[in-house]
Design an enzyme around this catalytic site. Structure first.
Site, PDB file in Angstrom:
ATOM      1  N   GLY A  78      39.505  33.946 -37.783  1.00 32.45           N
ATOM      2  CA  GLY A  78      39.866  35.177 -37.108  1.00 32.45           C
ATOM      3  C   GLY A  78      41.377  35.336 -37.075  1.00 32.45           C
ATOM      4  CB  CYS A  79      43.510  38.340 -36.826  1.00 34.79           C
ATOM      5  SG  CYS A  79      42.552  39.254 -35.607  1.00 34.79           S
ATOM      6  CE1 TYR A  80      45.110  39.134 -30.685  1.00 34.74           C
ATOM      7  CE2 TYR A  80      42.776  39.586 -30.902  1.00 34.74           C
ATOM      8  CZ  TYR A  80      44.038  40.004 -30.552  1.00 34.74           C
ATOM      9  OH  TYR A  80      44.244  41.283 -30.078  1.00 34.74           O
ATOM     10  CD  GLN A 107      47.921  36.355 -38.335  1.00 40.68           C
ATOM     11  OE1 GLN A 107      47.898  35.369 -39.047  1.00 40.68           O
ATOM     12  NE2 GLN A 107      46.854  36.750 -37.665  1.00 40.68           N
TER      13      GLN A 107
END
Lengths: 357, 357, 357, 357
Positions: free
Chosen positions: D159-161, D323
């Site tokens: 996942g991004c987080y 990011q």
């Protein structure tokens, strides 16, 4: 040119940048850092002498090792080509010295765009100190001036608004009369980066965000540039109304161009005409009839997209043109010119896909 | 009317809202909550029955205690006036019942804007079920129709684009010929809230932000509305080219209107003409000649600002008009109509200063 | 005060503003223009002497007739109260003269916020020239200092970040130990207008839009202000980590505050405690437990909203606080102070509903 | 693997994409279109069968000729690797068939991220239908799991987080105790594209623009994913408080991570430790101490940047990580995994400079 062309196959084009602290400067750096045919040799800034460019523009970390240096220390005369990403007036002050040293130059400002010196001086409020260089300079709209640009030593890279309007109108001008050239309207909209990286109240986030306005209605510096090129394309003076607007987005430009079709041209297949005219162009994309191009479809890319509309099949032709004002409208077009001037493939280093979303 | 007028001095106007879950709905609520002459009586939503409006729109916490209820439970027939902040088709389906109960109504959608039923049905793709009510409906552009609106039982509140274009052109039409009415161009730009609160991909932040585009070039529903009103103002059919664009901002609208001055009208003092025409209007502000109005100068206010430009004193007149599409272009204008209909001071509850920055 | 109070019933408070060309200045003007108890008497700016404020801020057209004037020409000593919407250092330079003339003053900058002169001088890099006035100055957080403010002659209006953090923590401090005061974290986020209307590269649209970053991590001027007030509320020195961030929006501020609940306080009903503490406050809204306040719910309003979260009913309490940094975080709070100082109803002129969308 | 590796030197990796109509899908397409080692073979969408992808995403015009097709018609089993850019639940339903056909797969959703099935089912509310495939799946955070990923047949792309928080904390975990692992706080902020291209009211421009809020405070699906990986890195269960926020920008993510340094670790040179740990990583950039990374410095690039802060040299360490959520947080990381799995240079096709401004 033989020399140049052969050099490109064997060794990279040595590139210098004067004034790399603005948005066209960082955009040149971003694109040149990924260009396989060049070697970034020098970048000058009096104010930032010694500062690594990647410190000012952290997106360049890991990609550009160069530091800013003063013009005195930077070996610009050792370059093959120098880009001027400066305010107007700078390129003309250094042009002769560079040309004498065999360096070619591409000015992203306006010093070499207007052939008529009086017009230049009227709009830019400074004397033109370099009329003989201006004489040989070529207007850097590749799609219109390819042969001359291939040989050019000095290029006046077009303004952002002119690029959209000229490429949007070029297929309609110069041949059989198709439109009423006495009454062309260009209602243009630009992202805020067009105003540059100068600290000015009007460009603050809290001023420009969530807001929209027209500006320069009484007269914008791109008006004479557009008109001069249109006059030349048409072969006679045209009538142009040009109203720029400021859009709360960073990049992107859309021109909505209104022309009236002449009675004798009502049966023209304008869509086919545009498609044909730009069939071999790498960076001009004629969309299917009725398309609605959005600026993000070209964000951070060198592509310019055009769509034609003729509501109710009447006598109004509406031409929608989008580009990224910093790329095809500035740095990308400058690199396209460089490629052409040095015999590199025209799209070398310029093939990136636009960022969406 | 005597009855209405006297009632306003003694007791508040009882207001109902049908469909308060969209942006014109919450804007009506915001403004009516601060309006000293009304009592918010009912707000309907089938889907949100029972939900306090302040739960859906937390800006209303502490200001509006009302909850949504179904039309069945909400005592709309007990209201003095009902606003329809609904999609087209809803107001016409409830108009007769409300009128029979002595309720006046203001439709913020399009059911009562176009007198010509065929035009309505062509553009909105549904049959008009209420032609007799349409006959008596008044087009709610206060500055043009004040006497009729004061007595109106049914008001078709104007579209947002039409409001800017009609007020921008009205002073030029209907008297001595001044402009070429066969060739009017309106290049309009709107914030995204104009698309409403519907969940649609095209209105997503990631689609609309940092982006700009034209839309509806082949035909927009406001085109026939604008043309019908212009025809009436001019006394003859006009030629109109209308191109709307989407701006990455929430609120705000700017129309750039291009007209050609007739040779015989070249000496007209258009600035004085506009100033005189709107001298007594509370919500139309004619700016000094050459001004560049920005949309934030009217953000969240009911004021519409106009500026005239005539580049090079030539034959092109450019009219710039800004408004908040949700206020003067929708909810504020609706309340202005209500004030007029009920004998309240026209600007009651509408005097808020625009939010800048 | 008797004098003052009686004057307010019969005649308006005469208000002067020093430095009205920034965002807190125009916000004061917007709100005071709609305030029924004041008379805008003078607004000073050396640079803009003679310019109508409505020309610089066109949202004020039709609402404010005043023009900027130099301090020499502006009758500040004839005012009842003067707001300083200036950089730090200005208010302290004029305080004594105004006080001597019987004028009260409210400084929106930091001259009268920090009682400790050494701390002030360390963070603001200028000497404090007015220590005796500082002695009598009252910290203008109404909800904490109401009695003292009612009598104050000099008010240091709180910083924007401190307002959110102090009101978010106040109910937890000063009574029975509830939280680990040695380890409070405030992760705060602010819209760009907090940086003011200065022309700085970092605040440009093209820099701040579509971007997010922390700043001031090594030390922000609001840190000592927050800590001094927390120390006082707690009755002992607290430990505070404060990290501000910049959000690409014009207005709005959210602080996410993390505290650890002490073992002995685990059964506390924090929600009830907060609701009770702020039950009678007009401008502090404690949301239902688990709410997620967004900044637009307070856009352009003087309301501050608080929500409590305790994930998994554990020992972490998370306090979310939102406000409009220019209103409750600056101009609105200043007017709230003025109302209190002059015996006006505390919410006079401050009851506007937030703008959503 | 020998087979795979040799194939890459001679012929491109055949790539399929399931569900290319969302933002991770178009981002995969954008990046793969410029990747010299792959051949885009198939892209599936039931809803858009037959539509050229460049028609839905006009940025791809001239770069991607593929059209969407139904899974039935698209030769996914003829691919070397298939990316799932779908909602959770889809990859697990097709995994076995693809694996049986010798196709490797990279799921950008959550089907193969959480090893504990109960945790998956609790958070994602669907049964996990593919536990044996889950057993062999590798968590696709290259910097942590390189050896396993090189051999993986199934990758759960992070996942991004989690990507930001895990790379921000990894150097601190697993060795000598340095921080209080019982009390880690991650205050994360994401652009709106993280919510995907679904038509939802909360993601509308008019809802999310000019606004800021926390969400998922009571529990976000990335919490168990982060915690599971942190537990593994630490070798024991950690305590994690995670609060995500929504930033009005399209792309970009910043996590502000707060940890407390243990007394025995106060002399640690954390800056050196981080620099050393990531010295050989192409996509992790440790900034000089005290830097303030902004999200635009990684916009549209696969680089993640980290900066450390230790205010007052105290016991709080603050780690800032940025990011692009769609690149290193999704599509770019997936391609990085693919490169690794197929023996291509890890940064092939991923070296683009971030877009600034």
């Amino acid at each position: 040119m033989a020399n140049t062309t052969s050099s490109t196959s064997s060794k990279p084009v040595k590139v210098g940048i004067v004034g790399g602290t603005g948005y066209t400067g960082v955009e040149l750096l971003r694109m040149l850092a990924q260009h396989p045919g060049v070697e970034l040799t020098a970048i000058t800034s009096r104010k930032e002498d010694g500062m690594p460019v990647a410190e000012m523009f952290p997106n360049l970390r890991g990609h550009v090792k160069l530091a800013f240096s003063t013009p005195e220390k930077a070996p610009l005369t050792g370059c093959d080509v120098v880009f001027f990403a400066t305010p107007h007036g700078v390129a003309m002050s250094q042009a002769k010295e560079l040309l004498a040293a065999g360096v070619r130059l591409i000015d992203l400002a306006s010093d070499f765009r207007l052939k008529d010196i009086k017009t230049f001086e009227h709009w830019y409020k400074i004397p033109h100190t370099c009329p003989d260089v201006l004489d040989e300079a070529v207007y850097g709209l590749v799609e219109l001036n390819r042969p001359a640009l291939a040989k050019a030593r000095v290029v006046g890279n077009p303004g952002c608004y002119p690029t959209t309007i000229l490429l949007g109108l070029a297929p309609l001008l110069g041949g059989k009369p198709l439109i009423d050239t006495s009454d062309i309207i260009a209602d243009s909209k630009s992202g805020v980066s067009g105003a540059g990286r100068k600290a000015e109240v009007g460009s603050l986030f809290s001023e420009a965000s969530d807001n929209f306005k027209a500006y320069g209605v009484a007269g914008h510096r791109h008006h004479p540039e557009i008109k001069a090129q249109l006059d030349q394309l048409a072969g006679h003076p045209v009538g142009l109304t040009f109203v720029p607007h400021l859009v709360p987005m960073i990049r992107g430009m859309l021109s909505t161009i209104y022309v009236r079709i002449l009675p004798e041209a009502r049966d023209t297949d304008f869509q086919a005409m545009f498609e044909q005219r730009y069939a071999n162009e790498a960076f001009v994309d004629v969309l299917p009839a009725g398309s609605l191009p959005d600026t993000r479809s070209v964000r951070a890319s060198n592509t310019l997209r055009i769509a034609l509309h003729r509501p109710g099949n009447g006598d109004r032709l509406i031409i929608l043109v989008v580009q990224d004002n910093l790329v095809k409208g500035a740095a990308g077009q400058a690199i396209q010119n460089m490629n052409l001037m040095f015999g590199l493939p025209e799209s070398m280093g310029l093939n990136q896909v636009a960022i969406l979303p």
